[in-house]
Scaffold this active site. Structure first.
Site, PDB file in Angstrom:
ATOM      1  N   CYS A 199       0.871  -1.169   0.000  1.00  0.00           N
ATOM      2  CA  CYS A 199       0.000   0.000   0.000  1.00  0.00           C
ATOM      3  C   CYS A 199       0.908   1.219   0.000  1.00  0.00           C
ATOM      4  CB  CYS A 199      -0.906   0.003   1.232  1.00  0.00           C
ATOM      5  SG  CYS A 199      -1.909   1.497   1.387  1.00  0.00           S
TER       6      CYS A 199
ATOM      7  N   GLU B 259      -3.954   1.395  -5.984  1.00  0.00           N
ATOM      8  CA  GLU B 259      -3.042   0.315  -6.362  1.00  0.00           C
ATOM      9  C   GLU B 259      -2.905   0.322  -7.875  1.00  0.00           C
ATOM     10  OE1 GLU B 259      -0.317  -1.305  -5.901  1.00  0.00           O
ATOM     11  OE2 GLU B 259      -1.123  -1.907  -3.945  1.00  0.00           O
TER      12      GLU B 259
END
Length: 259
Positions: free
Chosen positions: A2, A111
Protein backbone atom coordinates in the site's frame (compact mmCIF):
# COMPACT_ATOMS: atom_id res chain seq x y z
CA UNK A 1 1.79 -3.22 -0.85
CA UNK A 2 0.00 0.00 0.00
CA UNK A 3 1.90 3.02 -1.27
CA UNK A 4 -0.86 5.63 -1.61
CA UNK A 5 -4.19 6.10 0.09
CA UNK A 6 -6.78 8.79 0.81
CA UNK A 7 -8.73 10.12 3.77
CA UNK A 8 -11.47 12.40 2.48
CA UNK A 9 -14.20 12.05 5.13
CA UNK A 10 -15.04 15.04 7.33
CA UNK A 11 -13.06 14.99 10.56
CA UNK A 12 -16.22 14.65 12.68
CA UNK A 13 -17.12 11.47 10.76
CA UNK A 14 -13.63 10.05 11.30
CA UNK A 15 -13.70 10.70 15.03
CA UNK A 16 -17.24 9.36 15.35
CA UNK A 17 -16.64 6.14 13.43
CA UNK A 18 -13.42 5.34 15.27
CA UNK A 19 -14.75 6.61 18.62
CA UNK A 20 -11.85 8.98 19.00
CA UNK A 21 -11.67 11.92 21.36
CA UNK A 22 -10.77 14.94 19.28
CA UNK A 23 -12.04 18.20 17.86
CA UNK A 24 -9.20 19.31 15.61
CA UNK A 25 -10.19 19.90 12.01
CA UNK A 26 -8.12 18.52 9.13
CA UNK A 27 -8.58 18.79 5.35
CA UNK A 28 -9.61 16.06 2.95
CA UNK A 29 -6.52 14.38 1.52
CA UNK A 30 -6.79 12.59 -1.82
CA UNK A 31 -3.19 11.50 -2.32
CA UNK A 32 -1.40 10.54 0.89
CA UNK A 33 2.17 9.46 0.16
CA UNK A 34 5.10 7.97 2.10
CA UNK A 35 7.11 10.29 4.39
CA UNK A 36 4.09 12.58 4.80
CA UNK A 37 2.33 13.07 8.16
CA UNK A 38 -0.64 10.71 8.52
CA UNK A 39 -3.47 10.51 11.02
CA UNK A 40 -3.29 7.51 13.32
CA UNK A 41 -5.39 6.30 16.25
CA UNK A 42 -3.82 4.97 19.44
CA UNK A 43 -5.16 3.75 22.75
CA UNK A 44 -4.52 6.09 25.66
CA UNK A 45 -4.11 5.43 29.34
CA UNK A 46 -7.35 7.24 30.18
CA UNK A 47 -10.85 5.81 30.25
CA UNK A 48 -13.74 7.07 28.16
CA UNK A 49 -16.24 9.21 30.03
CA UNK A 50 -18.91 6.96 31.53
CA UNK A 51 -17.13 3.78 30.48
CA UNK A 52 -14.42 1.46 31.72
CA UNK A 53 -13.01 1.17 28.20
CA UNK A 54 -9.76 2.96 27.30
CA UNK A 55 -10.02 6.26 25.45
CA UNK A 56 -8.73 6.46 21.89
CA UNK A 57 -6.89 9.50 20.68
CA UNK A 58 -5.78 10.75 17.28
CA UNK A 59 -2.29 11.95 16.52
CA UNK A 60 0.02 12.51 13.58
CA UNK A 61 2.94 10.29 12.61
CA UNK A 62 5.40 10.15 9.72
CA UNK A 63 4.48 7.44 7.22
CA UNK A 64 7.75 5.54 7.22
CA UNK A 65 8.54 3.31 10.20
CA UNK A 66 11.80 3.74 12.10
CA UNK A 67 12.68 1.18 14.80
CA UNK A 68 14.08 2.69 17.97
CA UNK A 69 17.49 1.08 17.45
CA UNK A 70 18.16 2.85 14.14
CA UNK A 71 21.08 5.26 14.51
CA UNK A 72 20.83 7.19 11.23
CA UNK A 73 17.56 7.19 9.21
CA UNK A 74 19.53 7.96 6.06
CA UNK A 75 21.11 4.50 6.27
CA UNK A 76 17.80 2.70 6.85
CA UNK A 77 15.24 1.74 4.19
CA UNK A 78 11.84 3.42 4.12
CA UNK A 79 9.39 0.99 5.74
CA UNK A 80 5.87 2.07 4.79
CA UNK A 81 4.38 -1.44 5.00
CA UNK A 82 4.85 -4.48 7.22
CA UNK A 83 3.86 -7.96 6.07
CA UNK A 84 1.26 -9.28 8.53
CA UNK A 85 2.47 -12.85 8.06
CA UNK A 86 6.01 -12.12 9.27
CA UNK A 87 5.94 -8.84 11.22
CA UNK A 88 6.02 -10.43 14.66
CA UNK A 89 9.25 -12.24 13.78
CA UNK A 90 11.03 -9.26 12.22
CA UNK A 91 13.46 -7.28 14.33
CA UNK A 92 12.11 -4.02 12.90
CA UNK A 93 8.50 -4.68 13.89
CA UNK A 94 8.61 -7.17 16.76
CA UNK A 95 8.35 -4.64 19.60
CA UNK A 96 5.65 -2.58 17.88
CA UNK A 97 3.56 -5.69 17.19
CA UNK A 98 3.58 -6.38 20.90
CA UNK A 99 3.28 -2.88 22.34
CA UNK A 100 2.27 -0.28 19.73
CA UNK A 101 -0.52 -1.44 17.42
CA UNK A 102 -2.54 1.39 15.87
CA UNK A 103 -5.39 2.13 13.48
CA UNK A 104 -4.89 4.20 10.33
CA UNK A 105 -8.16 5.85 9.20
CA UNK A 106 -8.72 5.84 5.44
CA UNK A 107 -11.39 6.28 2.78
CA UNK A 108 -9.65 3.81 0.47
CA UNK A 109 -6.31 3.18 -1.22
CA UNK A 110 -4.68 3.23 -4.64
CA UNK A 111 -3.04 0.31 -6.36
CA UNK A 112 -1.53 -0.27 -9.78
CA UNK A 113 -1.97 -3.20 -12.13
CA UNK A 114 1.45 -3.61 -13.71
CA UNK A 115 1.52 -5.71 -16.91
CA UNK A 116 4.79 -7.39 -17.90
CA UNK A 117 7.28 -4.85 -19.23
CA UNK A 118 7.56 -6.68 -22.52
CA UNK A 119 3.83 -6.13 -23.15
CA UNK A 120 4.41 -2.42 -23.67
CA UNK A 121 1.21 -1.66 -21.72
CA UNK A 122 1.39 1.11 -19.12
CA UNK A 123 0.51 0.40 -15.48
CA UNK A 124 -3.13 1.17 -14.68
CA UNK A 125 -4.01 2.96 -11.45
CA UNK A 126 -7.09 1.98 -9.43
CA UNK A 127 -8.91 3.73 -6.62
CA UNK A 128 -10.03 0.95 -4.28
CA UNK A 129 -12.76 1.92 -1.84
CA UNK A 130 -15.32 0.15 0.35
CA UNK A 131 -18.52 -0.53 -1.59
CA UNK A 132 -20.61 0.83 1.25
CA UNK A 133 -18.48 3.95 1.64
CA UNK A 134 -17.55 5.36 5.01
CA UNK A 135 -14.31 5.40 6.96
CA UNK A 136 -12.23 2.23 7.27
CA UNK A 137 -9.27 1.50 9.52
CA UNK A 138 -6.05 -0.13 8.34
CA UNK A 139 -4.04 -2.11 10.86
CA UNK A 140 -0.82 -0.29 11.62
CA UNK A 141 2.24 -0.15 13.83
CA UNK A 142 4.00 2.84 15.33
CA UNK A 143 7.35 3.64 16.87
CA UNK A 144 8.77 6.83 18.33
CA UNK A 145 12.30 7.28 17.06
CA UNK A 146 14.75 9.40 19.05
CA UNK A 147 17.81 11.03 17.55
CA UNK A 148 21.17 11.33 19.31
CA UNK A 149 20.34 15.01 19.93
CA UNK A 150 17.14 14.05 21.76
CA UNK A 151 14.53 15.02 19.15
CA UNK A 152 11.66 12.56 18.68
CA UNK A 153 9.64 11.55 15.62
CA UNK A 154 6.52 9.38 15.73
CA UNK A 155 6.58 6.98 12.78
CA UNK A 156 4.14 4.44 11.40
CA UNK A 157 3.67 1.58 8.94
CA UNK A 158 0.57 -0.09 7.47
CA UNK A 159 0.20 -3.85 7.72
CA UNK A 160 -0.54 -5.74 4.49
CA UNK A 161 -1.69 -9.25 3.71
CA UNK A 162 -2.32 -11.38 0.63
CA UNK A 163 -4.97 -9.90 -1.64
CA UNK A 164 -8.42 -11.42 -1.83
CA UNK A 165 -9.78 -12.76 -5.12
CA UNK A 166 -11.35 -9.41 -6.04
CA UNK A 167 -8.10 -7.42 -5.70
CA UNK A 168 -5.65 -10.09 -6.87
CA UNK A 169 -6.03 -9.27 -10.61
CA UNK A 170 -4.65 -5.82 -9.74
CA UNK A 171 -2.06 -6.64 -7.06
CA UNK A 172 -1.10 -9.57 -4.86
CA UNK A 173 -1.12 -7.56 -1.61
CA UNK A 174 -3.66 -5.36 0.17
CA UNK A 175 -3.86 -3.46 3.47
CA UNK A 176 -5.22 -5.28 6.52
CA UNK A 177 -8.61 -3.79 7.41
CA UNK A 178 -9.72 -3.96 11.04
CA UNK A 179 -13.50 -4.08 11.46
CA UNK A 180 -15.14 -1.77 14.06
CA UNK A 181 -16.07 -4.67 16.33
CA UNK A 182 -12.39 -5.59 16.52
CA UNK A 183 -10.92 -2.12 17.17
CA UNK A 184 -10.72 -2.69 20.91
CA UNK A 185 -8.98 -6.05 20.63
CA UNK A 186 -6.46 -4.82 18.04
CA UNK A 187 -5.50 -1.77 20.08
CA UNK A 188 -5.32 -3.66 23.39
CA UNK A 189 -1.61 -4.36 23.63
CA UNK A 190 -1.76 -4.96 27.38
CA UNK A 191 -3.79 -8.17 27.35
CA UNK A 192 -3.79 -9.18 23.66
CA UNK A 193 -0.49 -10.58 22.47
CA UNK A 194 0.28 -10.73 18.73
CA UNK A 195 -0.74 -14.38 18.49
CA UNK A 196 -4.14 -13.49 19.96
CA UNK A 197 -4.90 -10.94 17.25
CA UNK A 198 -3.42 -12.93 14.36
CA UNK A 199 -6.93 -13.84 13.20
CA UNK A 200 -7.62 -10.14 12.50
CA UNK A 201 -4.83 -9.87 9.95
CA UNK A 202 -6.76 -11.47 7.09
CA UNK A 203 -7.82 -10.21 3.65
CA UNK A 204 -11.09 -8.29 3.57
CA UNK A 205 -14.21 -10.10 2.39
CA UNK A 206 -14.40 -10.54 -1.40
CA UNK A 207 -17.24 -8.04 -1.77
CA UNK A 208 -15.91 -5.43 0.67
CA UNK A 209 -14.04 -3.26 -1.86
CA UNK A 210 -14.71 -1.99 -5.35
CA UNK A 211 -11.89 -1.04 -7.72
CA UNK A 212 -12.31 1.99 -9.96
CA UNK A 213 -9.85 2.68 -12.78
CA UNK A 214 -8.43 6.21 -12.53
CA UNK A 215 -5.92 8.29 -14.46
CA UNK A 216 -2.19 8.45 -13.78
CA UNK A 217 -2.61 11.82 -12.02
CA UNK A 218 -2.20 9.94 -8.75
CA UNK A 219 1.37 9.05 -9.73
CA UNK A 220 2.47 12.60 -8.95
CA UNK A 221 2.50 13.52 -5.25
CA UNK A 222 1.78 17.18 -6.00
CA UNK A 223 -1.63 16.24 -7.48
CA UNK A 224 -4.02 16.36 -4.56
CA UNK A 225 -7.55 17.13 -5.78
CA UNK A 226 -10.73 15.02 -6.03
CA UNK A 227 -10.15 14.61 -9.78
CA UNK A 228 -7.65 11.88 -8.85
CA UNK A 229 -10.61 9.60 -8.14
CA UNK A 230 -12.53 10.35 -11.33
CA UNK A 231 -13.22 7.07 -13.22
CA UNK A 232 -11.61 6.51 -16.60
CA UNK A 233 -12.51 3.89 -19.22
CA UNK A 234 -10.18 0.91 -19.34
CA UNK A 235 -10.17 -1.95 -21.80
CA UNK A 236 -10.59 -5.34 -20.20
CA UNK A 237 -7.51 -7.62 -20.31
CA UNK A 238 -7.28 -9.17 -23.76
CA UNK A 239 -9.45 -6.56 -25.46
CA UNK A 240 -8.14 -5.31 -28.80
CA UNK A 241 -8.28 -1.54 -29.39
CA UNK A 242 -10.77 -0.68 -32.17
CA UNK A 243 -8.08 0.44 -34.61
CA UNK A 244 -6.26 -2.86 -34.18
CA UNK A 245 -9.23 -5.19 -34.63
CA UNK A 246 -8.85 -7.43 -37.70
CA UNK A 247 -11.22 -6.72 -40.59
CA UNK A 248 -14.36 -8.83 -40.75
CA UNK A 249 -14.14 -11.82 -43.01
CA UNK A 250 -16.87 -12.70 -45.45
CA UNK A 251 -18.98 -15.57 -44.23
CA UNK A 252 -18.13 -18.98 -45.58
CA UNK A 253 -21.32 -20.91 -46.40
CA UNK A 254 -19.47 -24.16 -45.74
CA UNK A 255 -18.93 -23.22 -42.09
CA UNK A 256 -21.63 -23.39 -39.39
CA UNK A 257 -22.26 -20.30 -37.32
CA UNK A 258 -23.87 -19.59 -33.97
CA UNK A 259 -24.93 -16.10 -35.09
Amino acid sequence: MCGRYALTAHYTKVFEDLQVLGEEDFPARYNIAPTQPILIVVQSEHQRPGSNLPQRRAMLARWGFLPGWVKDPKDFPLLINARAETAVGKASFRAAMRHRRILVPASGFYEWRRPPKESGVKPQAYWIRPKNGGVIAFAGLMETWSSAEGSEVDTAAILTTGANAAIRPIHDRMPVVIQPEDFERWLDCKTQEPREVADLMQPAQEDFFEAIAVSDLVNKVSNMGPDLQKPVPVAAPGDVPPEEKPPKRKSDPSQMSLF
